[in-house]
Design an enzyme around this catalytic site. Sequence first.
Site, PDB file in Angstrom:
ATOM      1  N   ARG A  60     -38.968 -30.509  31.508  1.00  0.00           N
ATOM      2  CA  ARG A  60     -39.330 -31.838  31.636  1.00  0.00           C
ATOM      3  C   ARG A  60     -38.234 -32.723  31.478  1.00  0.00           C
ATOM      4  O   ARG A  60     -37.172 -32.212  31.327  1.00  0.00           O
ATOM      5  CB  ARG A  60     -40.138 -32.225  30.349  1.00  0.00           C
ATOM      6  CG  ARG A  60     -41.748 -31.525  30.569  1.00  0.00           C
ATOM      7  CD  ARG A  60     -42.519 -31.969  29.290  1.00  0.00           C
ATOM      8  NE  ARG A  60     -42.693 -33.308  29.164  1.00  0.00           N
ATOM      9  CZ  ARG A  60     -43.637 -33.932  28.379  1.00  0.00           C
ATOM     10  NH1 ARG A  60     -44.000 -33.150  27.189  1.00  0.00           N
ATOM     11  NH2 ARG A  60     -43.690 -35.083  28.026  1.00  0.00           N
ATOM     12  N   HIS A  61     -38.247 -33.854  32.157  1.00  0.00           N
ATOM     13  CA  HIS A  61     -37.237 -34.726  32.064  1.00  0.00           C
ATOM     14  C   HIS A  61     -36.827 -35.180  30.388  1.00  0.00           C
ATOM     15  O   HIS A  61     -37.702 -34.642  29.434  1.00  0.00           O
ATOM     16  CB  HIS A  61     -37.472 -36.277  32.403  1.00  0.00           C
ATOM     17  CG  HIS A  61     -38.903 -36.671  31.982  1.00  0.00           C
ATOM     18  ND1 HIS A  61     -38.804 -37.465  30.635  1.00  0.00           N
ATOM     19  CD2 HIS A  61     -40.028 -36.698  32.605  1.00  0.00           C
ATOM     20  CE1 HIS A  61     -40.356 -37.807  30.614  1.00  0.00           C
ATOM     21  NE2 HIS A  61     -40.836 -37.205  31.562  1.00  0.00           N
ATOM     22  N   ASN A  94     -42.116 -42.423  26.561  1.00  0.00           N
ATOM     23  CA  ASN A  94     -42.189 -41.312  25.653  1.00  0.00           C
ATOM     24  C   ASN A  94     -42.169 -41.708  24.264  1.00  0.00           C
ATOM     25  O   ASN A  94     -42.865 -41.734  23.339  1.00  0.00           O
ATOM     26  CB  ASN A  94     -41.275 -40.076  25.665  1.00  0.00           C
ATOM     27  CG  ASN A  94     -41.562 -39.371  27.118  1.00  0.00           C
ATOM     28  OD1 ASN A  94     -40.540 -38.646  27.511  1.00  0.00           O
ATOM     29  ND2 ASN A  94     -42.802 -39.052  27.487  1.00  0.00           N
ATOM     30  N   ARG A 105     -36.481 -41.336  35.348  1.00  0.00           N
ATOM     31  CA  ARG A 105     -36.290 -40.281  34.375  1.00  0.00           C
ATOM     32  C   ARG A 105     -35.832 -38.843  34.500  1.00  0.00           C
ATOM     33  O   ARG A 105     -35.118 -38.181  33.929  1.00  0.00           O
ATOM     34  CB  ARG A 105     -37.492 -40.116  33.104  1.00  0.00           C
ATOM     35  CG  ARG A 105     -38.909 -39.864  33.962  1.00  0.00           C
ATOM     36  CD  ARG A 105     -39.985 -40.515  32.865  1.00  0.00           C
ATOM     37  NE  ARG A 105     -41.305 -39.991  33.094  1.00  0.00           N
ATOM     38  CZ  ARG A 105     -42.235 -41.106  34.049  1.00  0.00           C
ATOM     39  NH1 ARG A 105     -41.724 -41.746  34.748  1.00  0.00           N
ATOM     40  NH2 ARG A 105     -43.399 -40.478  34.110  1.00  0.00           N
ATOM     41  N   GLU A 158     -44.959 -37.503  38.319  1.00  0.00           N
ATOM     42  CA  GLU A 158     -46.101 -37.537  37.276  1.00  0.00           C
ATOM     43  C   GLU A 158     -47.481 -37.792  37.931  1.00  0.00           C
ATOM     44  O   GLU A 158     -47.487 -38.829  38.715  1.00  0.00           O
ATOM     45  CB  GLU A 158     -45.817 -38.182  36.203  1.00  0.00           C
ATOM     46  CG  GLU A 158     -46.624 -38.150  35.015  1.00  0.00           C
ATOM     47  CD  GLU A 158     -46.954 -36.556  34.331  1.00  0.00           C
ATOM     48  OE1 GLU A 158     -47.284 -35.891  35.434  1.00  0.00           O
ATOM     49  OE2 GLU A 158     -46.740 -36.284  33.290  1.00  0.00           O
ATOM     50  N   HIS A 213     -42.235 -33.379  35.306  1.00  0.00           N
ATOM     51  CA  HIS A 213     -43.175 -34.115  34.317  1.00  0.00           C
ATOM     52  C   HIS A 213     -44.207 -33.220  33.781  1.00  0.00           C
ATOM     53  O   HIS A 213     -44.516 -32.067  34.412  1.00  0.00           O
ATOM     54  CB  HIS A 213     -43.909 -35.234  34.807  1.00  0.00           C
ATOM     55  CG  HIS A 213     -42.770 -36.069  35.612  1.00  0.00           C
ATOM     56  ND1 HIS A 213     -42.420 -37.244  34.907  1.00  0.00           N
ATOM     57  CD2 HIS A 213     -42.279 -36.133  37.053  1.00  0.00           C
ATOM     58  CE1 HIS A 213     -41.490 -37.859  35.840  1.00  0.00           C
ATOM     59  NE2 HIS A 213     -41.375 -37.042  36.983  1.00  0.00           N
TER      60      HIS A 213
HETATM   61  O1  F6P Z   1     -47.145 -38.562  28.065  1.00  0.00           O
HETATM   62  C1  F6P Z   1     -45.880 -38.043  28.807  1.00  0.00           C
HETATM   63  C2  F6P Z   1     -47.032 -37.838  30.321  1.00  0.00           C
HETATM   64  O2  F6P Z   1     -45.934 -37.120  31.219  1.00  0.00           O
HETATM   65  C3  F6P Z   1     -47.468 -39.104  30.931  1.00  0.00           C
HETATM   66  O3  F6P Z   1     -46.864 -39.747  31.645  1.00  0.00           O
HETATM   67  C4  F6P Z   1     -48.752 -38.498  31.561  1.00  0.00           C
HETATM   68  O4  F6P Z   1     -49.897 -39.258  31.678  1.00  0.00           O
HETATM   69  C5  F6P Z   1     -49.115 -37.320  30.696  1.00  0.00           C
HETATM   70  O5  F6P Z   1     -47.713 -36.925  29.790  1.00  0.00           O
HETATM   71  C6  F6P Z   1     -49.906 -36.267  30.935  1.00  0.00           C
HETATM   72  O6  F6P Z   1     -50.552 -35.516  29.969  1.00  0.00           O
HETATM   73  P1  F6P Z   1     -51.972 -35.578  29.747  1.00  0.00           P
HETATM   74  O7  F6P Z   1     -52.841 -35.098  31.052  1.00  0.00           O
HETATM   75  O8  F6P Z   1     -52.069 -34.563  28.728  1.00  0.00           O
HETATM   76  O9  F6P Z   1     -52.408 -36.944  29.505  1.00  0.00           O
END
Ligand code: F6P
Length: 334
Positions: free
Chosen positions: A111-112, A118, A168, A208, A274
Amino acid sequence: MWIEVTNDDESFLMSQYRLTAMSSPDYQGMCNDEAERDYRKRVEIFRTIFEPIDSSLISTPDHKESSWTYMKCDHARQHFIVHNVKGYLFQKVVNFIMNLRTTSHPFYLSRHGQSEYNDLGRIGGDSGLTEHGLAYARRLADFVDRNIVKDKEGKHVPSRLWTSTMRRTKETAQFIPQEKIIIKAESDPTVEYEWVQMRPRAWHHLDELFAGSCDGMTYEEIEAEFPDEWERRNVDKLAYRYPRGESYLDVIARLEPIIIEMERHREPLLIIAHQAILRIIYAFYLGKTRAEAPYLSIPLNTVIELNPGPIIVHEMVSILHDFEWFISFMFIFL
Ligand code: F6P
């Protein structure tokens, strides 16, 4: 659909027998040599009963194989016979298999580093890295130098770097050096060409999962402002699509070309992407179900090494621990 894979390269087969014997759960607790001997015996028995698909009489209507859907592959010679393949899914399978390589190379997933969003608990966006994130980016460059771009003897080997198009991930890649090396062409070792190590390639496919109307919000804000959406996501995280955004199923579809590219290349590859994206790639290589994928743990500050082989070997290496971050943080402010 029948898929027949042929490989008569003895040195390749020997290495595969050993690797299979070493990593197969069938041989747990057995010493490697004994496991390999047993596995070879097994292959000899399979050889006596194996009946190859006969493609010589394809055009003879009463020949039993002529009505079958099948693919015969000899990857070493790049020779393929595809018969009676119709429809979207089968054609995709054929395309995928034709792009596979018999040489395996490691993948590194990261991951970044920690982003400003975050840190604030916000999802999505396109923020830059925090100090903590930058510390990880520097540590990652060290890791690449020690583990990815060189072989065991310390000689540079060609290697690749992919990021998403987001700030990122690009900032996380920024300290990785791009050295030029000279390599020999595989088809003709007298021909040499220049290779730029870890030249970053940014893919939209690796961006992402897009949270649409919820992009930039915290989970608490989403729950308060869009309780129905929140509930629907909790019931079916895999299929749930954010308003004007994407679902995990959408992400799976857009990652398909990435998986084909990962298989097509031969060099060690680092992907900086991501959470949701890496969950899908990781799930694919570890044979996890689609339903499990959205819940897999892909921690920050960690490189996941995948070594595809007869059985995939994977390892998570945490390269920046929270206490180290705390110490460097104290150092910056003292
Ligand atoms: O929180 C970091 C992240 O990369 C968000 O940008 C993204 O929406 C999320 O994680 C994805 O994880 P989840 O599907 O569990 O919400």
